[in-house]
Design an enzyme around this catalytic site. Structure first.
Site, short mmCIF file in Angstrom:
data_model
loop_
_atom_site.label_atom_id
_atom_site.label_comp_id
_atom_site.label_asym_id
_atom_site.label_seq_id
_atom_site.Cartn_x
_atom_site.Cartn_y
_atom_site.Cartn_z
N HIS A 122 -32.24 54.79 26.09
CA HIS A 122 -32.59 56.01 26.58
C HIS A 122 -33.79 55.97 27.46
O HIS A 122 -34.31 54.94 27.32
CB HIS A 122 -32.73 57.20 25.41
CG HIS A 122 -31.65 57.57 24.52
ND1 HIS A 122 -31.31 58.21 23.77
CD2 HIS A 122 -30.01 57.18 24.98
CE1 HIS A 122 -30.19 58.57 23.55
NE2 HIS A 122 -29.54 57.89 24.04
N GLU B 129 -36.71 57.20 27.26
CA GLU B 129 -37.88 57.12 26.45
C GLU B 129 -38.05 55.77 26.13
O GLU B 129 -39.22 54.98 26.33
CB GLU B 129 -38.04 57.87 25.41
CG GLU B 129 -37.95 59.42 25.62
CD GLU B 129 -36.28 59.87 25.39
OE1 GLU B 129 -35.45 59.17 26.08
OE2 GLU B 129 -36.13 60.92 24.90
N CYS C 33 -35.04 58.23 19.55
CA CYS C 33 -35.92 58.42 20.32
C CYS C 33 -37.44 58.74 19.67
O CYS C 33 -38.51 58.40 19.98
CB CYS C 33 -35.77 58.92 21.72
SG CYS C 33 -34.46 58.17 22.56
N ALA D 250 -5.61 73.92 47.61
CA ALA D 250 -5.71 73.65 49.19
C ALA D 250 -4.88 74.68 49.70
O ALA D 250 -3.57 74.89 49.30
CB ALA D 250 -4.95 72.25 49.30
N SER E 145 4.80 71.63 49.73
CA SER E 145 3.48 71.62 49.78
C SER E 145 2.58 70.54 50.46
O SER E 145 1.47 70.21 50.53
CB SER E 145 2.51 72.25 48.63
OG SER E 145 3.00 71.29 47.97
N TRP F 266 1.93 68.26 53.71
CA TRP F 266 0.80 68.35 52.99
C TRP F 266 0.08 69.42 53.90
O TRP F 266 0.02 69.74 54.97
CB TRP F 266 -0.13 66.87 53.02
CG TRP F 266 0.47 65.84 52.38
CD1 TRP F 266 1.05 64.58 52.63
CD2 TRP F 266 0.25 65.74 50.70
NE1 TRP F 266 1.31 63.92 51.87
CE2 TRP F 266 0.90 64.57 50.65
CE3 TRP F 266 -0.21 66.77 49.83
CZ2 TRP F 266 0.94 64.13 49.36
CZ3 TRP F 266 0.00 66.15 48.63
CH2 TRP F 266 0.51 65.01 48.13
N THR G 31 3.70 73.11 39.16
CA THR G 31 3.02 72.03 39.99
C THR G 31 3.73 70.66 39.42
O THR G 31 3.90 69.69 40.31
CB THR G 31 1.69 72.26 39.80
OG1 THR G 31 1.21 73.42 40.40
CG2 THR G 31 0.81 71.00 40.50
N GLU H 10 -6.05 71.78 38.83
CA GLU H 10 -5.47 71.66 40.10
C GLU H 10 -4.37 72.31 40.58
O GLU H 10 -3.60 72.16 41.56
CB GLU H 10 -5.01 69.89 40.50
CG GLU H 10 -6.33 69.31 40.61
CD GLU H 10 -6.01 67.91 41.60
OE1 GLU H 10 -4.95 68.00 42.37
OE2 GLU H 10 -6.57 67.16 41.54
N GLY I 117 -0.68 74.91 39.42
CA GLY I 117 -0.58 75.79 40.86
C GLY I 117 -1.26 76.92 40.80
O GLY I 117 -2.12 77.30 40.09
#
Lengths: 338, 338
Positions: free
Chosen positions: A54, A56, A88, A157, A171, A173, A199, A271, A273
């Site tokens: 860590h 510290e 720590c 997109a 789709s 692209w 999707t 992502e 659909g």
């Protein structure tokens, strides 16, 4: 320089140190530490990689232990538990330190609790200096521990008129190769990636980072279709099906995010659909939105937003960047805190 | 420095001079001029404002007329006609100049024709150095004279999912005040602004530059509705109605642009609505597209693009800028030359 200005300068330095550990410390938080004797910096340190020392510990290793009356600046509450490393808080010697300035508390209940312990040892403790800056370093970590769910990034997109696929679902692209590559990078820094069954079936996507880094764990919402022949089923996805889900999209999202939290998934890239993305948008449970917009129009097909809203509706989207990628634009929004 | 490198440097200087006249020379082209004796620059000039001296005249006024064997660099062919000022070609004295380098010919037939005249006077003439850079200075001017139509800018404001109005036509306001102000500036540098009758009726827009500069002339496509009570009818708009128009949108656009050319409209901002913008997009007759995108979703309503297209369709849109305005994004595209 007054004390507050000096304190801020040194905490900024600790935060800058912390950044050096990104992204290697993930899923741990990035943390930086500065040790000062009132006149000069004696040592600095940061958390370099997951499983490593860590911040510290790193700074203390380089410190002359004969020094006295020092102040430690650290961007996160020192840990109180023995994990992969020693706690720590046990390393901070009241013979050496008179004061410790902490930017923000640790939201991870397993690691927190050191503040009272350090105070009891006789060291003066201050908490909250440059708190927002310190939190910004570790947004995913704070969402995960405080809200008990993964940090959620929605990505889609579309054409300029908002379509993500033609009528038949085609789709490939909409956006250009560089835009898709950019998203492969986003995949590489997320723990998991979620898609709906439409999707999965229509795009049969790879959902990998294409060699950029580790591939994220795949999560599929599947209404009991047989999708076993698809690419992504070779990667042992987490599947949520009718036995887990209801007709209520908000409840489903809440169930899924809660389950992924238990599975220790700190960040989730959604992502698509359109139905899945819209579910998250309507639920209001997301942290970032990445829109890739191509210089095209479709007029018909599948629109990204499934639902009915109004101009007055405030989605709390705060713009972070509008990046030109070839002739596409990637717009990144974060949600307002409210 | 070889001759070509020196020529380029001096023509760049002439183009930089030209820029100093923007936007005051409009609708005239911006033009710059540099006079050189082979060793040093003797004089520079530019066209400062509409109706003022041309660049060559400006540079010649500052020149010692006893100099000999000079070269003139000018970003546009010197004019051959006596308009508001004396013909520039008559000012270029073969006793003083041995050579003139011209970046690009004048597309305006009324002004062009000086090259042969200058050559006959015994001065060596070269044409085409930094032609593209010189054309870029005066895009509107070249489109107007070469294509015999106004330079066309399409502008719309939409949600992320491509909607420009709610189901009942309500659209106030999708984008923020700063975005709308930005568009008032665009209005102030256009000769005319065109809207369809739906937009005129539903929005009852002011269509002015809101005091930023002169208001553009208003053009309305009106299918014989009585719109006389609307704001914009107080400004004596040019109206195209059923007596001018057919069922064929491309033919209508061609008719309107041809008529506006005859009316000496060099630049046209098309502000909607969706049907009108889509007509222009489908016709392919436009030069810039300004999309203001707000961080909202509607799901239903009027989509900006009316028609049916495909992912493969190439609109020739080349991105110029993606500008963040508050939490909106303004994307500017130009068309490819093809």
């Amino acid at each position: 320089m007054n004390n507050l200005a000096l304190d801020k300068e040194l905490m900024f330095k600790a935060i800058e140190e912390a950044k050096r550990g990104i992204p290697h410390v993930y899923p741990n938080p990035a943390v930086g530490c500065v040790i000062h004797d009132g006149g000069k910096i004696l040592s600095t340190g940061y958390h370099k990689m997951f499983g490593g020392n860590h911040a510290e510990h790193d700074a203390l290793q380089k410190l002359d232990k004969s020094a006295r009356g020092l102040t430690m600046y650290v961007s996160l509450e020192p840990c109180a538990h023995v994990g992969k490393t020693v706690a720590c808080s046990d390393l901070i010697d009241p013979e050496i330190f008179k004061r410790i300035v902490i930017a923000e508390k640790d939201p991870n209940k397993k690691a927190s609790g050191s503040i009272e312990k350090i105070k009891r040892s006789g060291i003066e403790v201050e908490v909250g200096l440059l708190k927002e800056e310190a939190r910004a370093l570790n947004k995913r970590f704070y969402v995960f521990h405080e809200q008990k769910r993964p940090y959620v990034i929605l990505k889609y997109a579309s054409t300029l008129d908002g379509f993500v696929a033609e009528n038949d679902g085609y789709s490939k692209w909409i956006t250009n190769e560089k835009s898709r590559k950019e998203n492969h990078y986003t995949r590489s820094i997320c723990d998991a990636i979620l898609v709906g069954s439409n999707t999965a079936r229509l795009d049969n996507p790879n959902l990998g980072s294409h060699g950029l880094a580790k591939d994220p764990k795949i999560v599929v919402i599947n209404n009991d279709e047989d999708l076993s022949s698809l690419n992504l089923f070779k990667k042992e996805p987490i599947v949520y099906s009718s036995k887990d889900l209801t007709d209520n999209y908000e409840k489903n999202i809440s169930f899924i995010l809660n389950d992924l939290y238990k599975k220790n998934i700190q960040s989730l890239l959604v992502e698509g659909g359109a139905k899945t993305i819209s579910g998250f948008i309507n639920s209001g449970v997301f942290d970032e939105l990445h829109c890739y917009i191509a210089p095209k129009f479709l007029g018909e097909g599948l629109n990204i937003f499934q639902g009915k809203s109004s101009i007055k509706k405030n989605y709390g989207l705060k713009i972070v960047d509008a990046k030109i990628i070839g002739d596409d634009v990637k717009i990144i929004y974060t949600r307002n805190a409210n």
